[in-house]
Design a protein around this motif. Structure first.
Motif, PDB file in Angstrom:
ATOM      1  N   TYR A   1     -19.254  -6.966 -22.668  1.00  0.00           N
ATOM      2  CA  TYR A   1     -18.000  -7.105 -21.651  1.00  0.00           C
ATOM      3  C   TYR A   1     -17.467  -8.459 -22.089  1.00  0.00           C
ATOM      4  O   TYR A   1     -18.161  -9.547 -22.534  1.00  0.00           O
ATOM      5  CB  TYR A   1     -18.505  -7.497 -20.231  1.00  0.00           C
ATOM      6  N   VAL A   2     -16.034  -8.596 -22.193  1.00  0.00           N
ATOM      7  CA  VAL A   2     -15.399  -9.826 -22.373  1.00  0.00           C
ATOM      8  C   VAL A   2     -15.880 -11.008 -21.448  1.00  0.00           C
ATOM      9  O   VAL A   2     -16.035 -12.095 -22.104  1.00  0.00           O
ATOM     10  CB  VAL A   2     -13.686  -9.697 -22.433  1.00  0.00           C
ATOM     11  N   SER A   3     -15.951 -10.709 -20.131  1.00  0.00           N
ATOM     12  CA  SER A   3     -16.250 -11.922 -19.276  1.00  0.00           C
ATOM     13  C   SER A   3     -17.760 -12.458 -19.538  1.00  0.00           C
ATOM     14  O   SER A   3     -18.030 -13.436 -19.149  1.00  0.00           O
ATOM     15  CB  SER A   3     -16.242 -11.292 -17.999  1.00  0.00           C
ATOM     16  N   ASP A   4     -18.610 -11.562 -19.882  1.00  0.00           N
ATOM     17  CA  ASP A   4     -20.248 -11.863 -19.966  1.00  0.00           C
ATOM     18  C   ASP A   4     -20.701 -11.176 -21.242  1.00  0.00           C
ATOM     19  O   ASP A   4     -21.177 -10.164 -21.189  1.00  0.00           O
ATOM     20  CB  ASP A   4     -20.883 -11.667 -18.777  1.00  0.00           C
TER      21      ASP A   4
ATOM     22  N   VAL B   1     -24.586 -17.481 -25.690  1.00  0.00           N
ATOM     23  CA  VAL B   1     -23.467 -16.976 -25.951  1.00  0.00           C
ATOM     24  C   VAL B   1     -23.065 -16.767 -27.329  1.00  0.00           C
ATOM     25  O   VAL B   1     -22.924 -15.844 -27.969  1.00  0.00           O
ATOM     26  CB  VAL B   1     -22.238 -17.343 -25.319  1.00  0.00           C
ATOM     27  N   GLU B   2     -23.259 -17.746 -28.155  1.00  0.00           N
ATOM     28  CA  GLU B   2     -22.841 -17.958 -29.427  1.00  0.00           C
ATOM     29  C   GLU B   2     -23.893 -16.998 -30.219  1.00  0.00           C
ATOM     30  O   GLU B   2     -23.558 -16.679 -31.280  1.00  0.00           O
ATOM     31  CB  GLU B   2     -22.910 -19.051 -29.776  1.00  0.00           C
TER      32      GLU B   2
ATOM     33  N   GLY C   1     -13.307 -16.978 -29.532  1.00  0.00           N
ATOM     34  CA  GLY C   1     -12.837 -17.787 -28.073  1.00  0.00           C
ATOM     35  C   GLY C   1     -14.137 -18.301 -27.624  1.00  0.00           C
ATOM     36  O   GLY C   1     -13.932 -18.846 -26.135  1.00  0.00           O
ATOM     37  N   ARG C   2     -15.203 -18.060 -27.947  1.00  0.00           N
ATOM     38  CA  ARG C   2     -16.367 -18.529 -27.138  1.00  0.00           C
ATOM     39  C   ARG C   2     -17.192 -19.315 -27.756  1.00  0.00           C
ATOM     40  O   ARG C   2     -18.334 -19.729 -27.600  1.00  0.00           O
ATOM     41  CB  ARG C   2     -17.496 -17.010 -26.783  1.00  0.00           C
TER      42      ARG C   2
ATOM     43  N   THR D   1     -16.148 -21.300 -35.957  1.00  0.00           N
ATOM     44  CA  THR D   1     -14.663 -21.276 -36.050  1.00  0.00           C
ATOM     45  C   THR D   1     -14.166 -21.097 -37.442  1.00  0.00           C
ATOM     46  O   THR D   1     -13.230 -20.239 -37.683  1.00  0.00           O
ATOM     47  CB  THR D   1     -14.203 -22.525 -35.315  1.00  0.00           C
ATOM     48  N   THR D   2     -14.688 -21.703 -38.340  1.00  0.00           N
ATOM     49  CA  THR D   2     -14.052 -21.298 -39.961  1.00  0.00           C
ATOM     50  C   THR D   2     -14.422 -20.142 -40.125  1.00  0.00           C
ATOM     51  O   THR D   2     -13.565 -19.201 -40.699  1.00  0.00           O
ATOM     52  CB  THR D   2     -14.596 -22.431 -40.989  1.00  0.00           C
TER      53      THR D   2
END
Length: 459
Positions: A13-16, A315-316, A429-430, A437-438
Motif C-alpha cells: 500500500y502506498v500509505s503504509d 519503511v526504508e 518518496g519515503r 536517493t541517488t
C-alpha cells in the motif's frame, strides 16, 4: 477469443509500506484488437496504485535495437561515410580491448574491484557496438568471426592488429604491480574517450542517428571509469598526467590526440581529490560525488569498504527488501527470455542493467548490516527463488507468458519496467538518505529508458 495471463506481483500500500497485499494483475488480449492493448491495460491497472515522480540522468543508457527481428538495415556507404565506418569499427576494437584487459587484470588483482566492475561495463559497451555493426549487412565486425562468435582475449580480425599489440604490451607493463595496472586503466579510458569523441564527430557529420544513440552510452560512462582509475592512483599518492604517461608508454597519443583529450580529461577530473584530503572528490563508482568513505553508489572501490553512518528506518528497509527481490526477478526474467529470443539483443542488454541494479542493492544490505533476502547466507538464491512465494509466482508467470511469442516477451518487459518505476518512485518518496536517493533516482532514469525500449517493440 480472449487469452488471459496472471502476473503475480508483491505490491504494498502506498500509505503504509509495512502492509502488503497480493495483487493479481490480469492482462487480457483479444486477437482482433491492436497488439499494444495488453500494455495499455496493465498501465491503467498500475497507474492507480502508484504516483510517478521526476527522473535525472544516469551514467548508463540503453542502445536502440534492431527495428524488426531478423531484418538487417543496409547502409549505402560512400566516400562521405568512410570516416564514420572506420571510426565505428575502431570503436568496436577499443571496447573489446578494454574488456579483455580489465578481465585479465581482475584475475591478477582480485582484491581491487575496480577491474571487475569496469570489465562488466565494457562488455555491455562492446556488445552494443557489435549489435550496431550487425544491423549493417555490408559491415564486418572486427571483434567477431563470420559466425558472430567473439574472438578470444586480445584477438581481433587481424593477427597483426595494433590492438593485439596494445593488449600484450599493456599486460606486460602491468606485470604483478597493481599501481601499473591502475595506470593501464587510466590510459585505456583516455583511449576510449578519444575514440568515442572521434566516432561522435564522424557520426554527426554523416547524420547516423542510431550510432549517436549508442555512442551516448559510452560518452556518459567512460568518464566515470577514468575517475575510478584516477581515484585509485590518487589513493596511493600518484597524480598521473600526460608527462608521466609519456614516460611509461612513450608517444602513445599524438599531439593531435592530446589536443582533443587534454581539455576533456581536465574537465572530468577537475573536481576529484585524493582520498583523505578533506573529501570533496567525485565518487569513482557513480561519478555523482562528493566522495565519502561510504560511497552511495555501492559500485566503486570506495563502496565495498564503506561503513554506514546511519540506520534504515522500518519503511526504508521494507522498500529495500522489496526492490532487491524485484531487481533480481527482472534480471532473471530477461536473461531467461533472452535465451529464447536470442536474435533480439534488447533482452540481453537490459538484463545486464538489471543485474547491476541488483548488485548495487545487495551492497546496501552489506553496508547497513541487514539480511539480504536474495541470499542464503553468503550464497545467492537460485533463479526464480526470492524467499518470497509471490515473487516466485511472478517469475513463473512472466516466463510462461513471455515464452509464448516475442511480442508477449516485449509486453512482459514493459509490465515489469512499469512496476519497477512505480515501486522506485514510491521508495524515493519515503527516504531522505543521500545514498538511497541517488540510487533510486538513477534506477528510475534507467528503467524509464528500458520501458521505452520495450514499448517500441510492442508498437
Amino acid at each position: 477469443m480472449v487469452f488471459t495471463i496472471r502476473l503475480t506481483v508483491y505490491l504494498r500500500y502506498v500509505s503504509d509500506p509495512t502492509l502488503f497485499l497480493n495483487k493479481k494483475l490480469t492482462f487480457k488480449k483479444s486477437v482482433s484488437m491492436k497488439k499494444y492493448l495488453l500494455s495499455f491495460i496493465s498501465y491503467l491497472l498500475l497507474i492507480g496504485l502508484f504516483i510517478p515522480s521526476c527522473t535525472q540522468d544516469s551514467s548508463i543508457t540503453d542502445s536502440p535495437e534492431k527495428s524488426k527481428e531478423g531484418e538487417m538495415m543496409t547502409a549505402q556507404l560512400n566516400e562521405d561515410l568512410e570516416v564514420w565506418e572506420v571510426d565505428l569499427l575502431t570503436l568496436a576494437k577499443t571496447e573489446k580491448l578494454a574488456h579483455d584487459l580489465y578481465s585479465e587484470l581482475s584475475t591478477l588483482f582480485p582484491d581491487n574491484p575496480v577491474f571487475e566492475h569496469t570489465a562488466a561495463s565494457e562488455l555491455v559497451h562492446w556488445t552494443r557496438i557489435s549489435d550496431l555493426i550487425a544491423t549493417y549487412d555490408n559491415l564486418d565486425d572486427p571483434t567477431r568471426d563470420g559466425d558472430g562468435v567473439a574472438y578470444g582475449p586480445g584477438v581481433f580480425d587481424d593477427e597483426n592488429d595494433d590492438f593485439t599489440t596494445v593488449y600484450s604490451s599493456m599486460l606486460d607493463f602491468a606485470g604483478d604491480d597493481v599501481t601499473k595496472a591502475f595506470k593501464v586503466g587510466y590510459l585505456i579510458e583516455c583511449l576510449e574517450i578519444l575514440n568515442v569523441s572521434k566516432a561522435i564527430t564522424s557520426a554527426t557529420d554523416a547524420a547516423i542517428s542510431e550510432a549517436l544513440a549508442v555512442y551516448s552510452c559510452l560518452e556518459n560512462a567512460e568518464p566515470h571509469h577514468l575517475k575510478a582509475y584516477n581515484w585509485n592512483l590518487l589513493k596511493i599518492g600518484v597524480e598521473y598526467n600526460w608527462e608521466l604517461i609519456a614516460d611509461d608508454f612513450g608517444d602513445f597519443f599524438s599531439e593531435e590526440d592530446l589536443t582533443i583529450l587534454d581539455p576533456v580529461v581536465t574537465e572530468i577530473l577537475e573536481d576529484q581529490t585524493a582520498p583523505g584530503n578533506g573529501g570533496g572528490g567525485i565518487c569513482p563508482g557513480c561519478g555523482l560525488g562528493p566522495y565519502t568513505n561510504d560511497c552511495p553508489c555501492g559500485l566503486g572501490p570506495c563502496g565495498t569498504g564503506g561503513t554506514a553512518t546511519t540506520t534504515l528506518s522500518e519503511v526504508e528497509l521494507n522498500d529495500l527488501i522489496y526492490l532487491v527481490k524485484l531487481e533480481k526477478m527482472a534480471y532473471e526474467v530477461y536473461s531467461t527470455l533472452g535465451q529464447t529470443y536470442s536474435t533480439m539483443p534488447i533482452l540481453g542488454n537490459i538484463s545486464e542493467a538489471e543485474y547491476r541494479h541488483w548488485k548495487v542493492l545487495q551492497n546496501l544490505f552489506v553496508k547497513y548490516s541487514e539480511t539480504d533476502p536474495t541470499k542464503d547466507g553468503d550464497i545467492e538464491l537460485d533463479i526464480g527463488l526470492y524467499n518470497d512465494d509471490d515473487m516466485t509466482d511472478a517469475y513463473d508467470e512472466a516466463i510462461g507468458y513471455g515464452g509464448v511469442s516475442l511480442l508477449q516477451a516485449m509486453e512482459t518487459g514493459a509490465i515489469i519496467e512499469q512496476l519497477e518505476l512505480d515501486s522506485l518512485n514510491n521508495a524515493l518518496g519515503r527516504t531522505t538518505l543521500p545514498d538511497l536517493t541517488t540510487i533510486y533516482t538513477n534506477f528510475i532514469n534507467a528503467d524509464g529508458a528500458h520501458l521505452d525500449a520495450f514499448n517500441k517493440h510492442t508498437d
